[in-house]
Write an enzyme that holds these catalytic residues in place. Structure first.
Site, mmCIF file in Angstrom:
data_model
loop_
_atom_site.group_PDB
_atom_site.id
_atom_site.type_symbol
_atom_site.label_atom_id
_atom_site.label_comp_id
_atom_site.label_asym_id
_atom_site.label_seq_id
_atom_site.Cartn_x
_atom_site.Cartn_y
_atom_site.Cartn_z
ATOM 1 C CB SER A 161 -0.851 -0.003 1.272
ATOM 2 O OG SER A 161 -1.493 1.240 1.459
ATOM 3 C CE1 TYR A 182 -4.529 -2.023 4.910
ATOM 4 C CE2 TYR A 182 -3.238 -0.037 4.515
ATOM 5 C CZ TYR A 182 -3.987 -1.102 4.030
ATOM 6 O OH TYR A 182 -4.174 -1.241 2.671
HETATM 7 P P1 NAD Z 1 -11.418 -6.176 -0.424
HETATM 8 O O1 NAD Z 1 -12.005 -6.025 0.930
HETATM 9 O O2 NAD Z 1 -12.216 -5.817 -1.640
HETATM 10 O O3 NAD Z 1 -10.881 -7.661 -0.614
HETATM 11 C C1 NAD Z 1 -10.143 -8.307 0.393
HETATM 12 C C2 NAD Z 1 -10.056 -9.767 0.058
HETATM 13 O O4 NAD Z 1 -9.334 -10.416 1.122
HETATM 14 C C3 NAD Z 1 -11.420 -10.463 -0.046
HETATM 15 O O5 NAD Z 1 -11.358 -11.447 -1.051
HETATM 16 C C4 NAD Z 1 -11.559 -11.120 1.332
HETATM 17 O O6 NAD Z 1 -12.412 -12.253 1.338
HETATM 18 C C5 NAD Z 1 -10.113 -11.508 1.578
HETATM 19 N N1 NAD Z 1 -9.811 -11.784 2.973
HETATM 20 C C6 NAD Z 1 -10.046 -11.003 4.053
HETATM 21 N N2 NAD Z 1 -9.637 -11.643 5.172
HETATM 22 C C7 NAD Z 1 -9.119 -12.826 4.761
HETATM 23 C C8 NAD Z 1 -8.553 -13.931 5.446
HETATM 24 N N3 NAD Z 1 -8.404 -13.965 6.783
HETATM 25 N N4 NAD Z 1 -8.151 -15.001 4.713
HETATM 26 C C9 NAD Z 1 -8.308 -15.016 3.369
HETATM 27 N N5 NAD Z 1 -8.836 -13.997 2.672
HETATM 28 C C10 NAD Z 1 -9.237 -12.926 3.381
HETATM 29 O O7 NAD Z 1 -10.049 -5.340 -0.374
HETATM 30 P P2 NAD Z 1 -9.156 -4.660 -1.498
HETATM 31 O O8 NAD Z 1 -9.372 -3.209 -1.413
HETATM 32 O O9 NAD Z 1 -9.292 -5.353 -2.809
HETATM 33 O O10 NAD Z 1 -7.708 -4.929 -0.881
HETATM 34 C C11 NAD Z 1 -6.832 -5.919 -1.345
HETATM 35 C C12 NAD Z 1 -5.433 -5.603 -0.864
HETATM 36 O O11 NAD Z 1 -5.010 -4.350 -1.397
HETATM 37 C C13 NAD Z 1 -5.298 -5.495 0.654
HETATM 38 O O12 NAD Z 1 -4.081 -6.067 1.067
HETATM 39 C C14 NAD Z 1 -5.287 -3.998 0.882
HETATM 40 O O13 NAD Z 1 -4.602 -3.656 2.056
HETATM 41 C C15 NAD Z 1 -4.546 -3.537 -0.351
HETATM 42 N N6 NAD Z 1 -4.794 -2.130 -0.679
HETATM 43 C C16 NAD Z 1 -6.059 -1.687 -0.926
HETATM 44 C C17 NAD Z 1 -6.239 -0.358 -1.235
HETATM 45 C C18 NAD Z 1 -7.600 0.208 -1.536
HETATM 46 O O14 NAD Z 1 -7.707 1.448 -1.628
HETATM 47 N N7 NAD Z 1 -8.614 -0.593 -1.733
HETATM 48 C C19 NAD Z 1 -5.141 0.520 -1.262
HETATM 49 C C20 NAD Z 1 -3.884 0.027 -0.991
HETATM 50 C C21 NAD Z 1 -3.714 -1.310 -0.702
#
Ligand code: NAD
Length: 263
Positions: A145, A158
């Protein structure tokens, strides 16, 4: 772009939603078998697997392994190796968020975020790396991130976990630098996924503001281009990192953040 992943196999953790799903779809479209992972409605997940497999012609399966449980992570990797003969591409993407001042941060949330957002990367790599070494090729991409590079208040767990991911990425990259295995981290800014949609609603309620204003003045306050990052842009970058053009890119933290970390 040279495509080195046709016929190979990828695990994408946390790929039943958001960024992970977009990455899994792009890998499948490029001829790579994929193991989806994550939680959700079983019927919907099964439909995603069937539709993606039919559309792309690759093998698509789902592991419900909980990324906070080392034994389930190990079993997910072993099962993928048994079914597909290999795990060539590993994308560590599963992640959760919790927002709270540090002195009120619930210890169980701290432990959970560290386990899912950081330690799961260690357990997946630990399980998949020996096979990559035996076969002499591998790609590890950790979805960190912008919060792996800079901090924000109230996101201590985080931010700590994502900074940890970058350190872990560099260590692994150095350990395998003389092989054809690379390990990199991608550092997205804000991406409009269910994770962020929840934050928009919470902030709109907390600040008593319309959601559009929350997006511009709160959520995207630190993102200079004032636009969400597209999941497709992140998926394209993962695909590029899997190509032979990216052979020499390893140990990096690649921001895709609309200028956030340029400040
Ligand atoms: P999201 O909530 O849409 O998806 C998260 C996924 O992780 C889902 O498939 C969920 O089922 C899975 N998950 C959650 N807990 C779990 C567990 N214990 N075991 C297995 N799977 C699990 O989130 P996203 O926004 O797509 O985020 C994905 C990644 O990208 C994360 O690591 C997040 O920190 C990172 N990220 C997101 C953003 C953003 O703005 N959305 C920005 C920077 C980084």
């Amino acid at each position: 772009m040279p495509n080195g992943i046709h016929g190979k196999t990828a695990i994408v953790t946390g790929s039943t939603s958001g960024i992970g799903l977009a990455i899994a779809e792009r890998l499948a479209e490029s001829g790579c078998n994929v193991v989806l992972n994550g939680f959700g409605d079983a019927i919907a997940i099964n439909a995603t697997c069937v539709t993606l497999a039919e559309r792309t012609g690759v093998h698509v399966s789902h592991s419900g392994a909980d990324m906070s449980k080392p034994d389930q992570i190990e079993a997910m990797v072993r099962e993928a190796e048994e079914v597909h003969g290999a795990v060539d591409v590993l994308v560590n993407n599963a992640g959760i968020q919790h927002v709270s001042p540090v002195e009120g941060f619930p210890p169980d949330k701290w432990e959970q975020i560290l386990a899912i957002n950081l330690s799961s990367n260690f357990y997946t790599v630990r399980a998949a790396l020996p096979g990559m070494k035996r076969r002499g090729w591998g790609r590890i991409v950790n979805i960190a991130s912008a919060h792996g590079l800079v901090a924000s208040p109230y996101k201590s767990a985080y931010v700590a976990a994502k900074h940890g991911v970058l350190g872990f990425t560099k260590s692994v990259a150095l350990e395998v630098a003389e092989t054809a295995i690379t390990c990199n981290a991608i550092c997205p800014g804000y991406v409009k996924t269910p994770l962020v949609e929840g934050q928009i609603k919470d902030q709109a309620r907390a600040h008593n503001m319309p959601e559009e204003q929350v997006v511009r003045d709160v959520i995207l306050a630190s993102q200079p281009n004032k636009r969400f990052v597209a999941t497709s842009a992140l998926a394209d970058l993962v695909l590029f990192l899997c190509s032979s053009s990216a052979d020499a890119i390893t140990g990096t933290a690649l921001p895709v953040d609309g200028g956030w970390t340029a400040r």
